[in-house]
Scaffold this active site. Structure first.
Site, PDB file in Angstrom:
ATOM      1  N   LYS A  48       1.258  -1.122  -0.143  1.00 57.13           N
ATOM      2  CA  LYS A  48      -0.144  -0.260  -0.130  1.00 57.13           C
ATOM      3  C   LYS A  48       1.304   0.952  -0.191  1.00 57.13           C
ATOM      4  O   LYS A  48       2.188   1.215   0.531  1.00 57.13           O
ATOM      5  CB  LYS A  48      -0.948  -0.241   1.365  1.00 57.13           C
ATOM      6  CG  LYS A  48      -0.149   0.016   2.350  1.00 57.13           C
ATOM      7  CD  LYS A  48      -1.012  -0.413   4.070  1.00 57.13           C
ATOM      8  CE  LYS A  48      -0.349   0.018   5.130  1.00 57.13           C
ATOM      9  NZ  LYS A  48      -1.636  -0.773   6.228  1.00 57.13           N
ATOM     10  N   ARG A 145     -10.458  -0.122  14.595  1.00 61.56           N
ATOM     11  CA  ARG A 145     -10.329   0.750  13.647  1.00 61.56           C
ATOM     12  C   ARG A 145     -11.106   0.539  12.432  1.00 61.56           C
ATOM     13  O   ARG A 145     -11.962   0.727  12.012  1.00 61.56           O
ATOM     14  CB  ARG A 145      -8.890   0.643  13.728  1.00 61.56           C
ATOM     15  CG  ARG A 145      -7.960   1.556  12.079  1.00 61.56           C
ATOM     16  CD  ARG A 145      -6.701   1.854  11.997  1.00 61.56           C
ATOM     17  NE  ARG A 145      -6.321   0.218  11.139  1.00 61.56           N
ATOM     18  CZ  ARG A 145      -4.656   0.074  10.099  1.00 61.56           C
ATOM     19  NH1 ARG A 145      -4.833   1.139  10.872  1.00 61.56           N
ATOM     20  NH2 ARG A 145      -4.920  -0.756   9.630  1.00 61.56           N
ATOM     21  N   TYR A 267      16.497  29.762  10.235  1.00 59.23           N
ATOM     22  CA  TYR A 267      15.648  29.923  10.425  1.00 59.23           C
ATOM     23  C   TYR A 267      14.820  30.216  12.169  1.00 59.23           C
ATOM     24  O   TYR A 267      15.173  29.074  13.027  1.00 59.23           O
ATOM     25  CB  TYR A 267      14.459  29.343   9.735  1.00 59.23           C
ATOM     26  CG  TYR A 267      13.408  29.961   8.376  1.00 59.23           C
ATOM     27  CD1 TYR A 267      13.615  31.238   8.003  1.00 59.23           C
ATOM     28  CD2 TYR A 267      13.724  28.774   7.596  1.00 59.23           C
ATOM     29  CE1 TYR A 267      13.355  31.457   6.658  1.00 59.23           C
ATOM     30  CE2 TYR A 267      13.477  29.220   5.964  1.00 59.23           C
ATOM     31  CZ  TYR A 267      13.337  30.172   5.399  1.00 59.23           C
ATOM     32  OH  TYR A 267      13.207  30.113   4.555  1.00 59.23           O
ATOM     33  N   MET A 315      12.549  24.361   3.869  1.00 57.26           N
ATOM     34  CA  MET A 315      12.017  23.536   2.856  1.00 57.26           C
ATOM     35  C   MET A 315      11.805  23.164   1.676  1.00 57.26           C
ATOM     36  O   MET A 315      12.346  21.219   1.436  1.00 57.26           O
ATOM     37  CB  MET A 315      10.756  24.311   2.174  1.00 57.26           C
ATOM     38  CG  MET A 315       9.775  23.336   1.140  1.00 57.26           C
ATOM     39  SD  MET A 315       9.129  24.958  -0.021  1.00 57.26           S
ATOM     40  CE  MET A 315       7.979  26.076   1.481  1.00 57.26           C
TER      41      MET A 315
HETATM   42  C1  LIG Z   1      -0.439  -1.859   6.565  1.00 56.98           C
HETATM   43  C2  LIG Z   1      -0.594  -3.196   7.103  1.00 56.98           C
HETATM   44  C3  LIG Z   1      -0.040  -4.096   7.470  1.00 56.98           C
HETATM   45  C4  LIG Z   1       0.778  -4.521   7.342  1.00 56.98           C
HETATM   46  O1  LIG Z   1       2.227  -3.321   8.297  1.00 56.98           O
HETATM   47  P1  LIG Z   1       2.902  -3.645   8.360  1.00 56.98           P
HETATM   48  O2  LIG Z   1       3.626  -3.230   9.943  1.00 56.98           O
HETATM   49  O3  LIG Z   1       3.737  -2.658   7.277  1.00 56.98           O
HETATM   50  O4  LIG Z   1       3.796  -5.275   8.750  1.00 56.98           O
HETATM   51  C5  LIG Z   1      -0.821  -5.406   7.874  1.00 56.98           C
HETATM   52  N1  LIG Z   1      -2.011  -5.880   7.941  1.00 56.98           N
HETATM   53  C6  LIG Z   1      -3.107  -4.169   7.799  1.00 56.98           C
HETATM   54  C7  LIG Z   1      -4.387  -4.660   7.807  1.00 56.98           C
HETATM   55  C8  LIG Z   1      -3.089  -2.955   7.383  1.00 56.98           C
HETATM   56  O5  LIG Z   1      -3.414  -2.316   7.797  1.00 56.98           O
END
Ligand SMILES: *Cc1c(COP(=O)(O)O)cnc(C)c1O
Length: 374
Positions: A48, A145, A267, A315
């Site tokens: 992802k 979640r 800055y 930046m």
């Molecule tokens: C992002 C995610 C993973 C992978 O998690 P990692 O800690 O990056 O290995 C697996 N399952 C779900 C539901 C996730 O959202």
């Protein structure tokens, strides 16, 4: 020691002053290590957010070559993009089946994760034809979640006929504290998952992400979903990192100045220089994804020599104290992420996690995909 490597692909702005190297050989060896750890469970890969910022297409290709057949992404659009380059893979998307998404799942052979009773009904109401992919079901066991709440899960168990028209091939849940092995939630979630899935008329089960793989076989079930560890992020922040480093980020020194009168840098004048100091200005800043909170906290390296970040990150630029590298000059490269400051170390200095460092990596780098010889 010289490392043999081959250049696979280069992308990004032609005149980039910083270079992001992504070692697909390290991704492959990380996959193999995780798959071995998972023993009999299938090791799926989570790609992802554009492969955690590293390029979903390239990373997925490397993983396929390493033997991976099953991928998870977050959104339907990510799934469709992955399908274009991985015609034979099994692809799930985690964020859930939203209204209007069923047709595309069928067209592109993509498996939605069903996260609430409405999504179950939406998928069940879909007119099934030959070739429609199965779906996954997510149940919440303590993360609060995504997924069916414990109450909704109970209701589903009491009315299994609701699943009669749905081909669900996988039930998943996700751990809240997998990177903290001693946390009591790990066992609670595992027990809840085992109990609940035992009462559902479904095939395969998956609970562990990267960290969960290292909790032990009791967390593996039928499939593990590895993400961050594939990209070199540590699965357990209390132990030495067993994963190979994938990312090397180098930025060019644009200017070097000798400061010998007391003055401030950057800055907000947050850093006061009192003695003779050599300051390098390098070509990367928060617009390139480097956290502003690295200001006065982070450490770059020139070879093996530390060059602390001094003053605020701006930046497009940051300033380093290179007093210990007197011959450094404009055009030289510094490691912003490298062997001595991996994503977890940068994250610690910035008050975040390696995941965020990777997924924020910007678009102004020249991206070099390499493969180190194993
Ligand atoms: C992002 C995610 C993973 C992978 O998690 P990692 O800690 O990056 O290995 C697996 N399952 C779900 C539901 C996730 O959202």
């Amino acid at each position: 020691m010289t490392v043999r490597m081959s250049l696979i692909d280069e992308a990004g702005p032609q005149h980039a002053t910083s270079v992001l190297s992504i070692d697909l050989g390290a991704v492959k060896s990380n996959y193999k290590l995780l798959a071995k750890r998972a023993k009999k469970a299938v090791c799926a890969a989570v790609v992802k957010a554009n492969g955690y910022g590293l390029g979903a297409e390239q990373v997925a290709q490397a993983l396929t070559e390493a033997g991976c057949t099953t991928f998870f992404v977050a959104t339907l659009d990510e799934a469709i993009a992955l399908r274009a380059v991985q015609p034979g893979a099994i692809i799930y998307y985690l964020n859930g089946l939203m209204p209007g998404e069923t047709d595309a799942c069928a067209e592109y052979n993509i498996r939605p994760v069903l996260n609430d009773p409405g999504q179950l009904d939406r998928w069940a109401g879909f007119r099934f034809e030959k070739g429609v992919p199965p779906a996954a079901l997510q149940i919440d066991t303590g993360l609060s979640r995504l997924g069916l709440t414990p109450k909704e899960t109970e209701q589903l168990i009491a009315a299994p006929e609701r699943l009669a028209n749905i081909d669900i091939d996988l039930v998943i849940s996700h751990l809240a504290c997998g990177d903290t092995p001693d946390h009591p939630l790990n066992k609670q979630q595992r027990d809840a998952f085992a109990k609940t899935t035992g009462l559902l008329p479904v095939a395969k089960r998956s609970l562990a992400a990267s960290s969960g793989i290292f909790l032990g076989a009791a967390w593996h079930f039928d499939m593990v979903r590895a993400g961050a560890a594939l990209y070199g992020v540590t699965p357990n922040r209390e132990k030495p990192n067993p994963m190979a480093q994938v990312v090397h980020l180098q930025a060019k020194i644009l200017q070097v100045r000798d400061v010998d009168t007391p003055q401030t840098v950057g800055y907000g004048a947050t850093r006061r220089i009192t003695g003779p100091t050599k300051v390098a200005t390098v070509a990367a800043g928060y617009a390139d994804g480097l956290p502003r909170s690295l200001g006065n906290e982070g450490t770059a390296y020139i070879g093996k020599i530390a060059a602390p970040v001094i003053g605020r990150v701006s930046m497009d630029l940051m300033t380093l104290d290179i007093s210990d590298v007197p011959d450094a000059k404009p055009g030289d490269m510094v490691d912003l992420i490298g062997p001595l400051n991996d994503p977890d170390m940068d994250a610690e200095a910035a008050g975040t996690i390696g995941y965020e460092i990777l997924t924020r990596l910007g678009r102004r780098y020249r991206r070099r995909y390499i493969e180190t010889a194993a």
